[in-house]
Design a protein around this motif. Structure first.
Motif, PDB file in Angstrom:
ATOM      1  N   ILE A 114     -16.783  36.162  80.239  1.00 12.93           N
ATOM      2  CA  ILE A 114     -17.427  35.151  79.403  1.00 12.93           C
ATOM      3  C   ILE A 114     -18.816  34.885  79.967  1.00 12.93           C
ATOM      4  CG2 ILE A 114     -15.255  34.124  78.681  1.00 12.93           C
ATOM      5  CD1 ILE A 114     -15.725  31.871  80.691  1.00 12.93           C
ATOM      6  N   GLY A 115     -19.555  33.997  79.313  1.00 10.32           N
ATOM      7  CA  GLY A 115     -20.906  33.696  79.756  1.00 10.32           C
ATOM      8  C   GLY A 115     -21.871  33.741  78.585  1.00 10.32           C
ATOM      9  N   PRO A 116     -23.173  33.614  78.836  1.00 13.27           N
ATOM     10  CA  PRO A 116     -24.169  33.582  77.754  1.00 13.27           C
ATOM     11  C   PRO A 116     -24.151  34.862  76.930  1.00 13.27           C
ATOM     12  CG  PRO A 116     -25.136  32.856  79.827  1.00 13.27           C
ATOM     13  CD  PRO A 116     -23.786  33.406  80.163  1.00 13.27           C
ATOM     14  N   LEU A 117     -24.308  34.702  75.615  1.00 12.59           N
ATOM     15  CA  LEU A 117     -24.343  35.839  74.700  1.00 12.59           C
ATOM     16  C   LEU A 117     -25.730  36.483  74.675  1.00 12.59           C
ATOM     17  CD1 LEU A 117     -22.528  34.262  71.605  1.00 12.59           C
ATOM     18  CD2 LEU A 117     -21.528  35.857  73.252  1.00 12.59           C
ATOM     19  N   LEU A 118     -25.762  37.792  74.536  1.00  8.72           N
ATOM     20  CA  LEU A 118     -27.008  38.485  74.234  1.00  8.72           C
ATOM     21  C   LEU A 118     -27.157  38.691  72.730  1.00  8.72           C
ATOM     22  CD1 LEU A 118     -27.214  41.275  76.979  1.00  8.72           C
ATOM     23  CD2 LEU A 118     -28.568  39.178  76.813  1.00  8.72           C
ATOM     24  N   GLN A 119     -26.026  38.823  72.051  1.00 13.46           N
ATOM     25  CA  GLN A 119     -26.018  39.060  70.611  1.00 13.46           C
ATOM     26  C   GLN A 119     -25.819  37.742  69.866  1.00 13.46           C
ATOM     27  OE1 GLN A 119     -23.589  39.796  72.676  1.00 13.46           O
ATOM     28  NE2 GLN A 119     -21.693  39.022  71.829  1.00 13.46           N
ATOM     29  N   SER A 120     -25.900  37.779  68.554  1.00  9.32           N
ATOM     30  CA  SER A 120     -25.777  36.570  67.731  1.00  9.32           C
ATOM     31  C   SER A 120     -24.373  36.387  67.168  1.00  9.32           C
ATOM     32  CB  SER A 120     -26.785  36.626  66.577  1.00  9.32           C
ATOM     33  OG  SER A 120     -26.549  37.775  65.778  1.00  9.32           O
ATOM     34  N   THR A 121     -23.445  37.212  67.600  1.00  7.43           N
ATOM     35  CA  THR A 121     -22.066  37.116  67.126  1.00  7.43           C
ATOM     36  C   THR A 121     -21.122  37.033  68.314  1.00  7.43           C
ATOM     37  OG1 THR A 121     -21.894  39.537  67.035  1.00  7.43           O
ATOM     38  CG2 THR A 121     -22.522  38.394  64.994  1.00  7.43           C
ATOM     39  N   LEU A 122     -19.922  36.511  68.062  1.00  9.15           N
ATOM     40  CA  LEU A 122     -18.919  36.399  69.109  1.00  9.15           C
ATOM     41  C   LEU A 122     -18.220  37.733  69.333  1.00  9.15           C
ATOM     42  CD1 LEU A 122     -17.122  33.014  68.327  1.00  9.15           C
ATOM     43  CD2 LEU A 122     -18.470  33.542  70.365  1.00  9.15           C
ATOM     44  N   GLU A 224     -17.365  26.031  86.220  1.00  7.72           N
ATOM     45  CA  GLU A 224     -17.960  25.037  85.331  1.00  7.72           C
ATOM     46  C   GLU A 224     -19.334  25.479  84.827  1.00  7.72           C
ATOM     47  OE1 GLU A 224     -14.723  23.338  87.527  1.00  7.72           O
ATOM     48  OE2 GLU A 224     -16.492  24.477  88.178  1.00  7.72           O
ATOM     49  N   GLU A 225     -20.113  26.133  85.679  1.00  6.66           N
ATOM     50  CA  GLU A 225     -21.418  26.649  85.260  1.00  6.66           C
ATOM     51  C   GLU A 225     -21.261  27.733  84.202  1.00  6.66           C
ATOM     52  OE1 GLU A 225     -25.160  29.238  87.105  1.00  6.66           O
ATOM     53  OE2 GLU A 225     -23.840  28.125  88.462  1.00  6.66           O
ATOM     54  N   THR A 226     -20.322  28.643  84.440  1.00  5.79           N
ATOM     55  CA  THR A 226     -20.080  29.721  83.487  1.00  5.79           C
ATOM     56  C   THR A 226     -19.618  29.170  82.150  1.00  5.79           C
ATOM     57  OG1 THR A 226     -19.523  31.323  85.212  1.00  5.79           O
ATOM     58  CG2 THR A 226     -18.646  31.745  83.018  1.00  5.79           C
ATOM     59  N   LEU A 227     -18.695  28.216  82.179  1.00  3.06           N
ATOM     60  CA  LEU A 227     -18.142  27.668  80.941  1.00  3.06           C
ATOM     61  C   LEU A 227     -19.213  26.919  80.147  1.00  3.06           C
ATOM     62  CD1 LEU A 227     -15.617  27.256  79.204  1.00  3.06           C
ATOM     63  CD2 LEU A 227     -15.143  25.183  80.533  1.00  3.06           C
ATOM     64  N   ARG A 228     -19.987  26.074  80.819  1.00  6.75           N
ATOM     65  CA  ARG A 228     -21.016  25.309  80.116  1.00  6.75           C
ATOM     66  C   ARG A 228     -22.093  26.231  79.542  1.00  6.75           C
ATOM     67  NH1 ARG A 228     -22.341  19.936  80.050  1.00  6.75           N
ATOM     68  NH2 ARG A 228     -21.047  19.420  81.857  1.00  6.75           N
ATOM     69  N   ASP A 229     -22.528  27.218  80.324  1.00  4.13           N
ATOM     70  CA  ASP A 229     -23.536  28.156  79.831  1.00  4.13           C
ATOM     71  C   ASP A 229     -23.012  28.959  78.648  1.00  4.13           C
ATOM     72  OD1 ASP A 229     -25.204  27.264  81.802  1.00  4.13           O
ATOM     73  OD2 ASP A 229     -25.109  29.085  83.033  1.00  4.13           O
ATOM     74  N   SER A 230     -21.720  29.265  78.657  1.00  2.00           N
ATOM     75  CA  SER A 230     -21.106  29.972  77.532  1.00  2.00           C
ATOM     76  C   SER A 230     -21.218  29.144  76.258  1.00  2.00           C
ATOM     77  CB  SER A 230     -19.629  30.276  77.817  1.00  2.00           C
ATOM     78  OG  SER A 230     -19.468  31.113  78.930  1.00  2.00           O
ATOM     79  N   VAL A 231     -20.774  27.899  76.337  1.00  2.00           N
ATOM     80  CA  VAL A 231     -20.741  27.043  75.149  1.00  2.00           C
ATOM     81  C   VAL A 231     -22.145  26.758  74.641  1.00  2.00           C
ATOM     82  CG1 VAL A 231     -20.034  24.807  74.229  1.00  2.00           C
ATOM     83  CG2 VAL A 231     -18.540  26.041  75.824  1.00  2.00           C
ATOM     84  N   GLU A 232     -23.083  26.494  75.551  1.00  2.00           N
ATOM     85  CA  GLU A 232     -24.458  26.238  75.116  1.00  2.00           C
ATOM     86  C   GLU A 232     -25.042  27.468  74.420  1.00  2.00           C
ATOM     87  OE1 GLU A 232     -25.980  23.361  75.045  1.00  2.00           O
ATOM     88  OE2 GLU A 232     -24.118  22.509  75.868  1.00  2.00           O
ATOM     89  N   SER A 233     -24.679  28.655  74.915  1.00  2.00           N
ATOM     90  CA  SER A 233     -25.111  29.883  74.271  1.00  2.00           C
ATOM     91  C   SER A 233     -24.499  30.015  72.876  1.00  2.00           C
ATOM     92  CB  SER A 233     -24.711  31.089  75.133  1.00  2.00           C
ATOM     93  OG  SER A 233     -24.934  32.303  74.469  1.00  2.00           O
ATOM     94  N   PHE A 234     -23.215  29.665  72.746  1.00  2.00           N
ATOM     95  CA  PHE A 234     -22.563  29.710  71.419  1.00  2.00           C
ATOM     96  C   PHE A 234     -23.251  28.774  70.447  1.00  2.00           C
ATOM     97  CE2 PHE A 234     -18.250  30.443  73.763  1.00  2.00           C
ATOM     98  CZ  PHE A 234     -18.688  31.681  74.183  1.00  2.00           C
ATOM     99  N   ARG A 235     -23.614  27.592  70.926  1.00  2.00           N
ATOM    100  CA  ARG A 235     -24.253  26.599  70.060  1.00  2.00           C
ATOM    101  C   ARG A 235     -25.630  27.086  69.607  1.00  2.00           C
ATOM    102  NH1 ARG A 235     -23.646  20.823  72.970  1.00  2.00           N
ATOM    103  NH2 ARG A 235     -24.099  20.035  70.889  1.00  2.00           N
ATOM    104  N   GLU A 236     -26.377  27.670  70.536  1.00  2.00           N
ATOM    105  CA  GLU A 236     -27.702  28.182  70.168  1.00  2.00           C
ATOM    106  C   GLU A 236     -27.612  29.328  69.164  1.00  2.00           C
ATOM    107  OE1 GLU A 236     -29.698  29.295  73.732  1.00  2.00           O
ATOM    108  OE2 GLU A 236     -29.687  27.259  74.595  1.00  2.00           O
ATOM    109  N   ALA A 237     -26.554  30.125  69.282  1.00  2.00           N
ATOM    110  CA  ALA A 237     -26.371  31.248  68.371  1.00  2.00           C
ATOM    111  C   ALA A 237     -25.775  30.821  67.037  1.00  2.00           C
ATOM    112  CB  ALA A 237     -25.474  32.312  69.014  1.00  2.00           C
TER     113      ALA A 237
END
Length: 241
Positions: A114-122, A224-237
């Protein structure tokens, strides 16, 4: 290490799955490694998966699984666990090729990435976290093993560049109950009205040891850093809308 043996008499259903999943995994690995041998590549790092480690009921339950543990090929076949089978056969093919040609092959077996997305889809891995927030799919409650995609990238560079690297490396950072992940997300995002309430309890994943990789110098981020960065990335995408 188990030897790679193709299934002798596949059923029609198995033949279809081999075409769709197993054959590309094994044949694709062989083709790439053959090209690497011909090009005299110094070292090849094969990205495998904990799926090639975890399906082994013979492993002592009280002992964390390490690089000596391989998924049971015949058990994967009999239970039609095609994904784990494809990962196991592909990794076995890589080491068989290394043994027969002398090519320097190292494999990395990450847990759920998991972690920040590079693409715009899950992708499938990120969906495990996104589903906890979207609420439109059933969430499997169990112990899961997670690793940050950025830490996987660091691990890949490490096992490629370290002269002493050899064999397999488990790449796992955090074992967390999904129920605890859901509660953490709810505490961070109380305004999220769609947080999942559709749960099903399933069997836990085993524990794994990344001591061999850590001995090379690998470090990983707090969960916690990985999880938060994941969700923030999902929200931005916009994938949580």
């Amino acid at each position: 290490m188990p030897s790679f043996r193709p299934h002798p008499t596949p059923t029609p259903c198995c033949c279809l799955l081999q075409v769709e999943l197993l054959a590309p995994a094994v044949t694709g690995t062989a083709n790439v490694l053959r090209a690497c041998s011909e090009a005299k590549v110094r070292r090849v790092v094969v990205v495998s998966s904990l799926s090639a480690v975890m399906v082994n009921p013979a492993w002592p339950q009280s002992q964390a699984m390490d690089e000596a543990c391989w998924s049971d090929v015949e058990l994967c076949r009999s239970t039609q666990n095609w994904y784990c089978l494809s990962k196991t056969l592909a990794e076995l093919e890589a080491f068989d090729h290394a043994k027969s040609t002398g090519l320097d092959v190292v494999s990395l077996c990450p847990s759920l990435v998991i972690g920040p997305l590079l693409q715009s889809t899950l992708n499938a891995s990120s969906s495990v976290i996104a589903d906890c927030l979207k609420g439109d799919r059933e969430v499997k409650l169990k112990l899961r093993n997670f690793v940050d995609v950025r830490d996987v990238a660091d691990a890949l560079l490490l096992v490629y560049e370290a002269p002493e690297a050899s064999g397999r490396y488990i790449c796992d950072a955090h074992a967390r109950q999904v129920s605890d992940v859901v509660e953490l997300l709810r505490s961070w995002y109380p305004a999220c009205k769609n947080a999942s309430s559709k749960f099903v309890q399933v069997s836990d994943e085993p524990f794994f040891s990344s001591k061999k990789l850590e001995a090379l110098g690998w470090k990983f981020r707090p969960f916690e850093e990985t999880l938060r960065d994941s969700v923030e990335s999902f929200r931005e995408a916009g994938v949580l809308d």
